[in-house]
Design an enzyme around this catalytic site. Structure first.
Site, PDB file in Angstrom:
ATOM      1  N   ALA A 247       0.797  -1.223   0.000  1.00  0.00           N
ATOM      2  CA  ALA A 247       0.000   0.000   0.000  1.00  0.00           C
ATOM      3  C   ALA A 247       0.830   1.275   0.000  1.00  0.00           C
ATOM      4  O   ALA A 247       0.348   2.327  -0.434  1.00  0.00           O
ATOM      5  CB  ALA A 247      -0.944   0.000   1.204  1.00  0.00           C
ATOM      6  N   ALA A 248       2.065   1.227   0.486  1.00  0.00           N
ATOM      7  CA  ALA A 248       2.877   2.443   0.576  1.00  0.00           C
ATOM      8  C   ALA A 248       3.656   2.731  -0.700  1.00  0.00           C
ATOM      9  O   ALA A 248       4.340   3.759  -0.797  1.00  0.00           O
ATOM     10  CB  ALA A 248       3.829   2.351   1.763  1.00  0.00           C
TER      11      ALA A 248
ATOM     12  N   MET B 294       1.899   2.390  -6.751  1.00  0.00           N
ATOM     13  CA  MET B 294       0.599   1.847  -7.141  1.00  0.00           C
ATOM     14  C   MET B 294      -0.326   1.739  -5.934  1.00  0.00           C
ATOM     15  O   MET B 294      -1.537   1.941  -6.047  1.00  0.00           O
ATOM     16  CB  MET B 294       0.768   0.478  -7.786  1.00  0.00           C
ATOM     17  CG  MET B 294       0.995   0.518  -9.293  1.00  0.00           C
ATOM     18  SD  MET B 294      -0.251   1.481 -10.185  1.00  0.00           S
ATOM     19  CE  MET B 294      -1.768   0.741  -9.604  1.00  0.00           C
TER      20      MET B 294
ATOM     21  N   THR C  11       1.231  -8.103 -10.638  1.00  0.00           N
ATOM     22  CA  THR C  11       2.652  -8.397 -10.470  1.00  0.00           C
ATOM     23  C   THR C  11       3.219  -9.076 -11.716  1.00  0.00           C
ATOM     24  O   THR C  11       2.594  -9.970 -12.288  1.00  0.00           O
ATOM     25  CB  THR C  11       2.866  -9.300  -9.243  1.00  0.00           C
ATOM     26  OG1 THR C  11       2.468  -8.584  -8.070  1.00  0.00           O
ATOM     27  CG2 THR C  11       4.314  -9.710  -9.112  1.00  0.00           C
TER      28      THR C  11
ATOM     29  N   HIS D 288       9.998   2.544 -19.939  1.00  0.00           N
ATOM     30  CA  HIS D 288       9.532   2.779 -18.575  1.00  0.00           C
ATOM     31  C   HIS D 288      10.521   3.664 -17.825  1.00  0.00           C
ATOM     32  O   HIS D 288      11.622   3.929 -18.295  1.00  0.00           O
ATOM     33  CB  HIS D 288       9.357   1.455 -17.817  1.00  0.00           C
ATOM     34  CG  HIS D 288       8.131   0.696 -18.203  1.00  0.00           C
ATOM     35  ND1 HIS D 288       8.101  -0.135 -19.310  1.00  0.00           N
ATOM     36  CD2 HIS D 288       6.894   0.641 -17.653  1.00  0.00           C
ATOM     37  CE1 HIS D 288       6.886  -0.671 -19.411  1.00  0.00           C
ATOM     38  NE2 HIS D 288       6.142  -0.216 -18.425  1.00  0.00           N
TER      39      HIS D 288
ATOM     40  N   LYS E 284      12.493   0.986 -12.944  1.00  0.00           N
ATOM     41  CA  LYS E 284      11.956  -0.349 -13.250  1.00  0.00           C
ATOM     42  C   LYS E 284      13.101  -1.355 -13.305  1.00  0.00           C
ATOM     43  O   LYS E 284      14.129  -1.112 -13.942  1.00  0.00           O
ATOM     44  CB  LYS E 284      11.175  -0.336 -14.564  1.00  0.00           C
ATOM     45  CG  LYS E 284      10.442  -1.645 -14.846  1.00  0.00           C
ATOM     46  CD  LYS E 284       9.461  -1.498 -15.988  1.00  0.00           C
ATOM     47  CE  LYS E 284       8.741  -2.796 -16.300  1.00  0.00           C
ATOM     48  NZ  LYS E 284       7.954  -3.280 -15.145  1.00  0.00           N
TER      49      LYS E 284
END
Length: 273
Positions: free
Chosen positions: A12-13, A16, A104, A160, A164
């Site tokens: 969550a941090a 995304m 993922t 990207h 990445k």
């Protein structure tokens, strides 16, 4: 009144994760119930939530992934391959038709097979890219590949951001796989993932890949069909991570109406019969 589906976020941090928190906070039929973080990262996560303007997420932090389904119907995951496979097992063990939506990438064969097996006891939606637009692009690529034939060379180009870690991207591979399906071949038999030095002429029927990295590019993918005297290019450019968050929420709502099984975003965007 319909009871909202309860949704937890893994990672969550992260970038995304923050986008998902914002999307869920404004969603009319989905309710955010837990924000999964790495063990020992509470202080950092709280700082990231506050900086992003979602300080309320600090009250929902969970540092044990096994507990994400304790008060959730679904978990959305954009993390590491081993974590995605673990979450699929938790979804299956929790029972009750729990949902895992995972964007993922980088899963190996064993991890993907393990997730597919968990689809016998849970609803799993796995996709390299949660964007509705990208998944429609995959359908277009497959169709174009089936019509153009081997006289057109196929190249998949992606770019990207500088952070990445994998290349080519999972979405690039998925687009290459769509092109291969259109020709009735297996991508692993025809791909060319890198070129360097004296490579000789291009192998007829091969599907090439090129990866660019730099700046803050969220994601750009182009499939090039290069023929003699003409060239067709299909391109998708992501300018906001919100599109992946919105696609993931669409997948959660879609999966809630389906039986246990293993699905992809290709199933989610497919027109109902």
């Amino acid at each position: 009144m319909t009871t909202p589906l309860k949704v937890a976020i893994s990672g969550a941090a992260g970038r995304m994760g923050i986008a998902l928190i914002k999307a869920l906070s404004a969603h009319p039929t989905l309710e955010l119930t837990a924000c999964g973080i790495r063990p020992g990262s509470e202080t950092l996560a709280m700082s990231q939530f506050e900086h992003a303007g979602v300080a309320f997420a600090s009250e929902m932090m969970v540092d044990d992934p096994a507990k994400l389904y304790a008060n959730a119907d679904a978990v959305i995951d954009f993390s590491a391959p081993e974590h995605a496979a673990q979450l699929a097992q938790y979804a299956a063990d929790a029972g009750g038709g729990r949902i895992l939506v995972s964007g993922t990438t980088g899963l190996n064969t064993a991890q993907k097979e393990a997730i597919i097996r968990c689809g016998e006891r849970a609803k799993l939606v796995l996709s390299a890219n949660m964007s509705i637009g990208v998944n429609l692009m995959m359908a277009l690529v497959e169709h174009a590949s089936s019509k153009l034939g081997n006289e057109f060379d196929i190249e998949v180009l992606e770019m990207h951001h500088r952070h990445k870690v994998d290349a080519p991207s999972g979405t690039a591979y998925a687009l290459g796989a769509a092109a291969a399906r259109g020709r009735g071949v297996i991508l692993g038999d025809v791909w060319s993932k890198a070129r360097e030095g004296h490579t000789g002429p291009r192998v007829p029927g091969s599907i090439g890949f090129a990866a660019l990295r730099g700046g803050d590019v969220i994601g750009e993918h182009t499939v090039i069909f290069a023929g003699l005297g003409e060239r067709l290019e299909l391109t998708h450019k992501a300018t906001s991570r919100d599109i992946f968050a919105k696609g993931a929420l669409v997948a959660v709502e879609w999966a809630a109406k389906k039986p246990n099984g293993f699905y992809s975003m290709r199933d989610v965007v497919k027109p109902e019969a």
